[in-house]
Enzyme design. Sequence first.
Site, PDB file in Angstrom:
ATOM      1  N   ILE A  93       0.822  -1.222   0.000  1.00 56.23           N
ATOM      2  CA  ILE A  93       0.000   0.000   0.000  1.00 56.23           C
ATOM      3  C   ILE A  93       0.853   1.267   0.000  1.00 56.23           C
ATOM      4  CG2 ILE A  93      -2.009  -1.076   1.067  1.00 56.23           C
ATOM      5  CD1 ILE A  93      -1.101   0.057   3.747  1.00 56.23           C
ATOM      6  N   GLY A  94       2.169   1.112   0.018  1.00 57.05           N
ATOM      7  CA  GLY A  94       3.038   2.276  -0.027  1.00 57.05           C
ATOM      8  C   GLY A  94       4.469   1.849  -0.280  1.00 57.05           C
ATOM      9  N   ARG A  95       5.259   2.755  -0.815  1.00 57.15           N
ATOM     10  CA  ARG A  95       6.666   2.425  -1.043  1.00 57.15           C
ATOM     11  C   ARG A  95       7.501   3.690  -0.975  1.00 57.15           C
ATOM     12  NH1 ARG A  95       5.734   1.314  -7.380  1.00 57.15           N
ATOM     13  NH2 ARG A  95       6.006   3.443  -8.125  1.00 57.15           N
ATOM     14  N   GLY A  96       8.791   3.506  -0.736  1.00 52.94           N
ATOM     15  CA  GLY A  96       9.719   4.625  -0.648  1.00 52.94           C
ATOM     16  C   GLY A  96      11.077   4.210  -1.155  1.00 52.94           C
ATOM     17  N   ALA A  97      12.045   5.084  -0.948  1.00 55.52           N
ATOM     18  CA  ALA A  97      13.384   4.825  -1.475  1.00 55.52           C
ATOM     19  C   ALA A  97      14.051   3.652  -0.777  1.00 55.52           C
ATOM     20  CB  ALA A  97      14.241   6.081  -1.322  1.00 55.52           C
ATOM     21  N   VAL A 101       5.483  -0.302   2.537  1.00 51.46           N
ATOM     22  CA  VAL A 101       4.455  -0.566   3.551  1.00 51.46           C
ATOM     23  C   VAL A 101       3.484  -1.587   2.974  1.00 51.46           C
ATOM     24  CG1 VAL A 101       2.648   0.412   5.013  1.00 51.46           C
ATOM     25  CG2 VAL A 101       4.663   1.783   4.445  1.00 51.46           C
ATOM     26  N   LYS A 116       5.558  -1.663   8.004  1.00 49.11           N
ATOM     27  CA  LYS A 116       6.609  -0.925   7.303  1.00 49.11           C
ATOM     28  C   LYS A 116       7.888  -1.753   7.336  1.00 49.11           C
ATOM     29  CE  LYS A 116       6.753   3.484   7.764  1.00 49.11           C
ATOM     30  NZ  LYS A 116       6.917   4.841   8.322  1.00 49.11           N
ATOM     31  N   ASP A 210       8.686  16.721   9.657  1.00 45.81           N
ATOM     32  CA  ASP A 210       8.239  16.236   8.346  1.00 45.81           C
ATOM     33  C   ASP A 210       6.712  16.275   8.261  1.00 45.81           C
ATOM     34  OD1 ASP A 210       8.653  15.281   5.789  1.00 45.81           O
ATOM     35  OD2 ASP A 210       8.545  13.184   6.397  1.00 45.81           O
TER      36      ASP A 210
END
Length: 474
Positions: A93-97, A101, A116, A210
Amino acid sequence: MGEIAPEMEISQYTKDKASCTRISIESYYSKRVTQCAERENRLKKLEEDISARGLSDEEKEEKRKIHHSKETDYLRLKRTRLTVNDFESLKVIGRGAFGEVRLVQKHDTGHIYAMKILRKSEMVEKEQTAHVRAERDILSEADCDWVVKMYYSFQDYSNLYLVMEFLPGGDMMTLLIKKDTLTEEATQFYIAEAALAIQFIHSLGFIHRDIKPDNLLLDARGHVKLSDFGLCTGLKKFHRTDHYRNWPSTLPPDFISKPFESKRKAETWKRNRRAYAYSTVGTPDYIAPEVFQPNGYTKSCDWWSLGVIMYEMLIGYPPFCSELPQETYRKVINWQQTLVFPSDVPISIEAKATIKRFCCEAERRLGNHGGLDEIKQCPFVKRIDWNHIRERPPPIRVTVKSIDDTSNFDDFPDEDLTWPTSTLIRPEEQPGRRGEFVDFTYKRFDGLTQKMRYSDLKKQAKKNKKGGQQGTSD
């Protein structure tokens, strides 16, 4: 007399092991003291609840027995070692560098969580272990409605895992992309809830650094919860101030007067927004100017970010957005010239004044001296019922069909749902061998003592729905 033996040279590996041992011992006893205090607090709350409810002696004794049983279960279950194999991976349901998630389901209870996953090697290489620790520590300390709840944290040779409550309402970024702008009434509500969340974080001694729509999550009812504490700050290049050091801060002569009407600007912003969210380059739109400066910053940088979000809610895009992150950075640094309001998107005098009080010099910024009490006196939010805001219905209804509904999140259809495999390597080559991730494991009391399974939750939901329909017909 014999000759004195030359001083033995201690290897770096031995030094690392000694350091790791010291951290482990300190951590062990610190955790034991904390656990004892938490246990006493839970018993104190139980006794206060028993007294307030006026129960009989038999009922009191039964409550104490149930509580004692839960405490025993908690101690027993804390000794069990969690791994990814205790969970079923349902969806990304989510991604980053440096990670992603996933929506997961715990095998033994059937409970749904958001997990996560972060790569240790990236954390160590980018010197982000302190930020990961901040995330883990604040999520384990925080226990309130304004912060996403973490139930477990654990690790293996390659990765760190944070298992948190799943909030099916999505995030504020998605909501703002769906809507052109929010009404002032809706903006008042969300800014007030975000302010309450920020104030709670500050009361714990943390600076979020943030605050942005991506990190304002929405629960099943549509209320705000804050996430990503100290973690995203620095995980992506655009959150590390050295990323901006060599960028020119002066503005070109035509920088402000470039023709770029609000509608086109909003369309461009929305088109690029998701790419920014998942990018390692990103945009510094929500970061306070003092964060980029060498003189340091205080918790007031979070209130600046809230002002930027308020502008975006009312206007349709943040005040400093540009085609390139470098241009955005220059606008933030030169905010006295670039914080302007478009004439074709009218907003109230109170709203404009509030944004200007958030987005100004740190010394005179709204919230800098009086925190939330100072913000409550602001005319724009004076009609908010601060004490009961979470009991009120949100201005925008969130549609959630089930506890595992991911319709308010992005789709990642090509993502591999198999668990990452840990490759055993030599101890001296393991990420975090110097003790960076010692005592990372955490298990929440109410997470380990909940017995109801996922199937039971569905049955209970159907029963409640049926009962509600009958009540309506009556």
